[in-house]
Design an enzyme around this catalytic site. Structure first.
Site, PDB file in Angstrom:
ATOM      1  N   HIS A 221      64.554 121.390  57.785  1.00 50.56           N
ATOM      2  CA  HIS A 221      63.785 122.619  57.572  1.00 50.56           C
ATOM      3  C   HIS A 221      62.297 122.293  57.595  1.00 50.56           C
ATOM      4  CE1 HIS A 221      63.941 122.054  52.858  1.00 50.56           C
ATOM      5  NE2 HIS A 221      63.334 121.066  53.465  1.00 50.56           N
TER       6      HIS A 221
ATOM      7  N   SER B  93      66.259 117.478  54.459  1.00 47.36           N
ATOM      8  CA  SER B  93      64.801 117.548  54.389  1.00 47.36           C
ATOM      9  C   SER B  93      64.195 116.203  54.800  1.00 47.36           C
ATOM     10  CB  SER B  93      64.396 117.961  52.970  1.00 47.36           C
ATOM     11  OG  SER B  93      63.024 118.275  52.888  1.00 47.36           O
TER      12      SER B  93
END
Length: 210
Positions: A131, A106
């Site tokens: 993501h 992330s």
């Protein structure tokens, strides 16, 4: 239940050095900071971001040209906290190298790829995950709509940052980040998140001190 990262930080070993004035003790992270090494470990949040930004600014003040090394092992966290670190990395004068040990997921992956070009590394068994941002909102319908619009703008901005640092086109980034996308160190290199996968220190070029 106590945060395991906080528990581990309470067990930080001390390093004792001999100086002209006698012995001096440092915690291990303060000693490594003298070597211009900063750790991003655990969830990215405001407290951690403040400490990392302060260390980056301190090292810039000490020597505005000498390399700073960021060691990253993070599952990600708060986007705004990560962006504070990212912007500080880009703002300061010293080149910032990044090295993923363990995982960079992330926001951790964004900080990993934001290192100085040709100075972004991962160890062989490191994992990287990218993501799109996520969030949950409640309240009046008009407020929820505004939050949704804002997170879409944030998603677009994060995609643009990945485009800048990986060399991938926007559509590829958007498609890859649509869901949790896990990569090995070699796959992260192929994608442009890191420049090299290294297994020993000699593989990293000497720090830039000019």
């Amino acid at each position: 239940m106590k945060n395991p990262v906080e528990t581990a930080m309470n067990l930080v070993p001390m390093v004792v050095e001999q100086t002209n004035r006698g012995e001096r003790a440092y915690d291990i992270f303060s000693r490594l900071l003298k070597e211009r090494i900063i750790f991003i470990t655990g969830p990215v949040e405001d407290g951690m971001a403040t400490l990392v930004c302060a260390q980056l600014l301190f090292l810039e003040a000490e020597n505005p040209k000498k390399e700073i090394a960021l060691y990253i092992n993070s599952p990600g966290g708060v986007v705004t906290s990560g962006m504070a670190i990212y912007d500080t990395m880009q703002f300061i004068q010293p080149p910032v190298s990044t090295l993923c040990i363990g995982q960079a997921a992330s926001m951790g992956s964004l900080l990993l790829c934001a290192g100085h070009k040709d100075m972004r590394f991962a160890t062989p068994n490191a994992r990287v995950m990218v993501h799109q941002p996520s969030g949950g909102f409640q309240g009046q319908a008009s407020d929820i709509e505004r939050h949704a619009q804002d997170i879409i703008k944030l998603k677009r901005r994060l995609n643009e940052i990945y485009v800048k640092h990986t060399g991938q086109d926007y559509d590829t980034i958007e498609r890859t980040l649509d869901r949790d996308h896990f990569m090995t160190a070699d796959e992260a290199q192929a994608f442009g998140l890191v420049d090299r996968v290294i297994s020993e220190r000699e593989a990293i070029e000497a720090p830039r001190t000019s």
